[in-house]
Design a protein around this motif. Sequence first.
Motif, short mmCIF file in Angstrom:
data_model
loop_
_atom_site.label_atom_id
_atom_site.label_comp_id
_atom_site.label_asym_id
_atom_site.label_seq_id
_atom_site.Cartn_x
_atom_site.Cartn_y
_atom_site.Cartn_z
N PHE A 38 -64.01 0.86 12.91
CA PHE A 38 -63.68 2.25 13.20
C PHE A 38 -64.60 3.17 12.40
CE2 PHE A 38 -59.81 0.10 14.42
CZ PHE A 38 -59.35 0.82 15.51
N ASP A 39 -64.88 4.38 12.94
CA ASP A 39 -65.64 5.35 12.16
C ASP A 39 -64.70 6.10 11.22
OD1 ASP A 39 -64.90 8.20 13.34
OD2 ASP A 39 -65.14 6.86 15.07
N MET A 40 -65.27 6.84 10.27
CA MET A 40 -64.48 7.46 9.20
C MET A 40 -63.43 8.43 9.74
SD MET A 40 -63.89 7.58 5.97
CE MET A 40 -63.13 8.65 4.73
N LYS A 41 -63.80 9.28 10.69
CA LYS A 41 -62.86 10.29 11.16
C LYS A 41 -61.72 9.66 11.97
CE LYS A 41 -66.07 14.16 10.89
NZ LYS A 41 -66.62 15.39 11.53
N SER A 42 -62.00 8.62 12.73
CA SER A 42 -60.93 7.91 13.44
C SER A 42 -60.00 7.22 12.45
CB SER A 42 -61.53 6.86 14.39
OG SER A 42 -62.30 7.47 15.40
N ALA A 43 -60.60 6.65 11.39
CA ALA A 43 -59.79 5.98 10.37
C ALA A 43 -58.86 6.95 9.67
CB ALA A 43 -60.72 5.31 9.34
N VAL A 44 -59.34 8.17 9.45
CA VAL A 44 -58.51 9.19 8.81
C VAL A 44 -57.29 9.50 9.67
CG1 VAL A 44 -58.40 11.65 8.18
CG2 VAL A 44 -60.34 10.25 7.45
N GLY A 45 -57.50 9.70 10.98
CA GLY A 45 -56.40 10.01 11.89
C GLY A 45 -55.37 8.90 11.98
N ILE A 46 -55.83 7.66 12.07
CA ILE A 46 -54.92 6.51 12.12
C ILE A 46 -54.16 6.39 10.81
CG2 ILE A 46 -54.81 3.98 12.25
CD1 ILE A 46 -57.30 4.13 14.08
N SER A 47 -54.85 6.59 9.71
CA SER A 47 -54.24 6.46 8.39
C SER A 47 -53.10 7.45 8.18
CB SER A 47 -55.30 6.65 7.31
OG SER A 47 -54.73 6.61 6.02
N PHE A 180 -44.64 14.77 2.33
CA PHE A 180 -44.99 16.16 2.62
C PHE A 180 -46.41 16.28 3.15
CE2 PHE A 180 -41.63 16.32 -0.50
CZ PHE A 180 -40.88 17.44 -0.16
N SER A 181 -47.37 15.68 2.44
CA SER A 181 -48.77 15.85 2.82
C SER A 181 -49.09 15.17 4.14
CB SER A 181 -49.68 15.30 1.71
OG SER A 181 -49.47 13.92 1.51
N SER A 182 -48.50 14.01 4.41
CA SER A 182 -48.85 13.28 5.64
C SER A 182 -48.27 13.95 6.88
CB SER A 182 -48.38 11.82 5.55
OG SER A 182 -46.98 11.73 5.43
N ILE A 183 -47.04 14.43 6.81
CA ILE A 183 -46.45 15.11 7.98
C ILE A 183 -47.22 16.39 8.29
CG2 ILE A 183 -44.41 16.33 8.84
CD1 ILE A 183 -42.69 14.28 7.38
N SER A 184 -47.51 17.17 7.26
CA SER A 184 -48.27 18.40 7.46
C SER A 184 -49.68 18.09 7.96
CB SER A 184 -48.33 19.18 6.15
OG SER A 184 -49.06 20.37 6.31
N GLY A 185 -50.30 17.07 7.37
CA GLY A 185 -51.64 16.69 7.80
C GLY A 185 -51.67 16.17 9.22
N LEU A 186 -50.62 15.47 9.63
CA LEU A 186 -50.54 14.97 11.00
C LEU A 186 -50.53 16.13 12.00
CD1 LEU A 186 -50.19 12.52 12.88
CD2 LEU A 186 -47.71 12.78 12.61
N VAL A 187 -49.79 17.18 11.67
CA VAL A 187 -49.76 18.37 12.53
C VAL A 187 -51.15 18.99 12.64
CG1 VAL A 187 -48.86 20.73 12.75
CG2 VAL A 187 -47.34 18.87 12.03
N GLY A 192 -56.46 19.31 15.86
CA GLY A 192 -57.91 19.19 15.94
C GLY A 192 -58.39 18.02 16.77
N GLY A 193 -57.46 17.21 17.29
CA GLY A 193 -57.81 16.07 18.13
C GLY A 193 -58.33 14.86 17.38
N TYR A 194 -57.92 14.70 16.12
CA TYR A 194 -58.43 13.60 15.32
C TYR A 194 -57.47 12.42 15.17
CZ TYR A 194 -62.07 16.86 13.85
OH TYR A 194 -63.11 17.75 13.84
N VAL A 195 -56.32 12.46 15.84
CA VAL A 195 -55.30 11.44 15.63
C VAL A 195 -55.27 10.42 16.78
CG1 VAL A 195 -52.83 11.00 15.32
CG2 VAL A 195 -53.89 13.01 14.26
N ASP A 196 -55.36 9.15 16.42
CA ASP A 196 -55.25 8.03 17.36
C ASP A 196 -53.83 7.47 17.22
OD1 ASP A 196 -55.25 5.59 18.67
OD2 ASP A 196 -57.21 4.96 17.91
N TYR A 197 -52.92 7.96 18.07
CA TYR A 197 -51.52 7.58 17.93
C TYR A 197 -51.28 6.11 18.28
CZ TYR A 197 -50.00 12.39 17.21
OH TYR A 197 -49.80 13.64 16.69
N TYR A 198 -52.00 5.58 19.22
CA TYR A 198 -51.78 4.20 19.66
C TYR A 198 -51.94 3.23 18.49
CZ TYR A 198 -52.61 -0.31 21.90
OH TYR A 198 -52.56 -1.64 22.24
N GLY A 200 -52.32 4.04 15.31
CA GLY A 200 -51.57 4.52 14.15
C GLY A 200 -50.11 4.11 14.17
N VAL A 201 -49.47 4.19 15.34
CA VAL A 201 -48.04 3.85 15.44
C VAL A 201 -47.83 2.35 15.26
CG1 VAL A 201 -46.06 3.75 17.01
CG2 VAL A 201 -47.40 5.86 16.82
N ILE A 202 -48.70 1.53 15.85
CA ILE A 202 -48.57 0.08 15.68
C ILE A 202 -48.66 -0.29 14.20
CG2 ILE A 202 -49.67 -2.16 16.10
CD1 ILE A 202 -50.54 -1.09 18.83
#
Length: 250
Positions: A38-47, A180-187, A192-198, A200-202
């Motif tokens: 994975f690239d860095m920005k995708s990894a951030v969204g999954i994380s 706190f930080s992860s919920i706010s960051g997820l929003v 910004g379109g950086y979250v890979d939910y598929y 990330g949820v698994i």
Amino acid sequence: MAEIIELIFLGIGVGALSGFFGIGGGTILVPALLFIGFDMKSAVGISVVQMVFSSIYGSYLNLKKGTLDVRMVLAIGVGGAVGALGSSFIVSALSGRTLEWIFMGFVLFALGRLFFKTVDHDQEVKKVHPALLFVIGLLLGAFSISIGVGGSILLVPILAGFLHVPLKNAISAGLFFVVFSSISGLVSLSAGGYVDYYHGVIIGIASMAGVFGGIWLKHVVPVKQHKLLMIAFYLVVIGYFFYRLVVKHG
């Protein structure tokens, strides 16, 4: 199917280390995702998705065990939530390579604070004005979520080294801050379109099983050995990023 099994085992491992070290999981998951392609920005969204799962469940377990002081970390947590709202802007403004350098810098700072200053204090916890705690949380939330970590990688050494919070309680507080930080960051990152939910949820659901075991182990291992394992863990992460940034692409 093979990919799903791989992600499940990855989630369990990340969760176990998350509960044991009191971190949101990104410090482990981001390097692991980079390693498997994975690239860095995708990894951030999954994380960030994974951190929501592991931090909420882990904080619930720590609260039941009596090591989580909710009032102590509340001001820092609110600051972290506010700061994390700006994470999408930071991710869009910086390159993936720059974010990797920042990530390694976070781990280096955390290692330095833990190795040179952190001891398991017996004296009374220092009193700090809530406004200062809010600012600490604000800065940690903004920059940590931008690199896919919850902020506890820095918060735990700050609480234990500067505020004299016992190490195991500081670890519990660090994981609660990640809620706190992860919920706010997820929003913010979702907008910004950086979250890979598929993915990330698994990983996030699987990590909950690991968190249970990690928190149990945290209460079994003596403080001195726990600290040594944290130092070893940080050194492994730093070594991997040094290889990626200097050896491989230098």
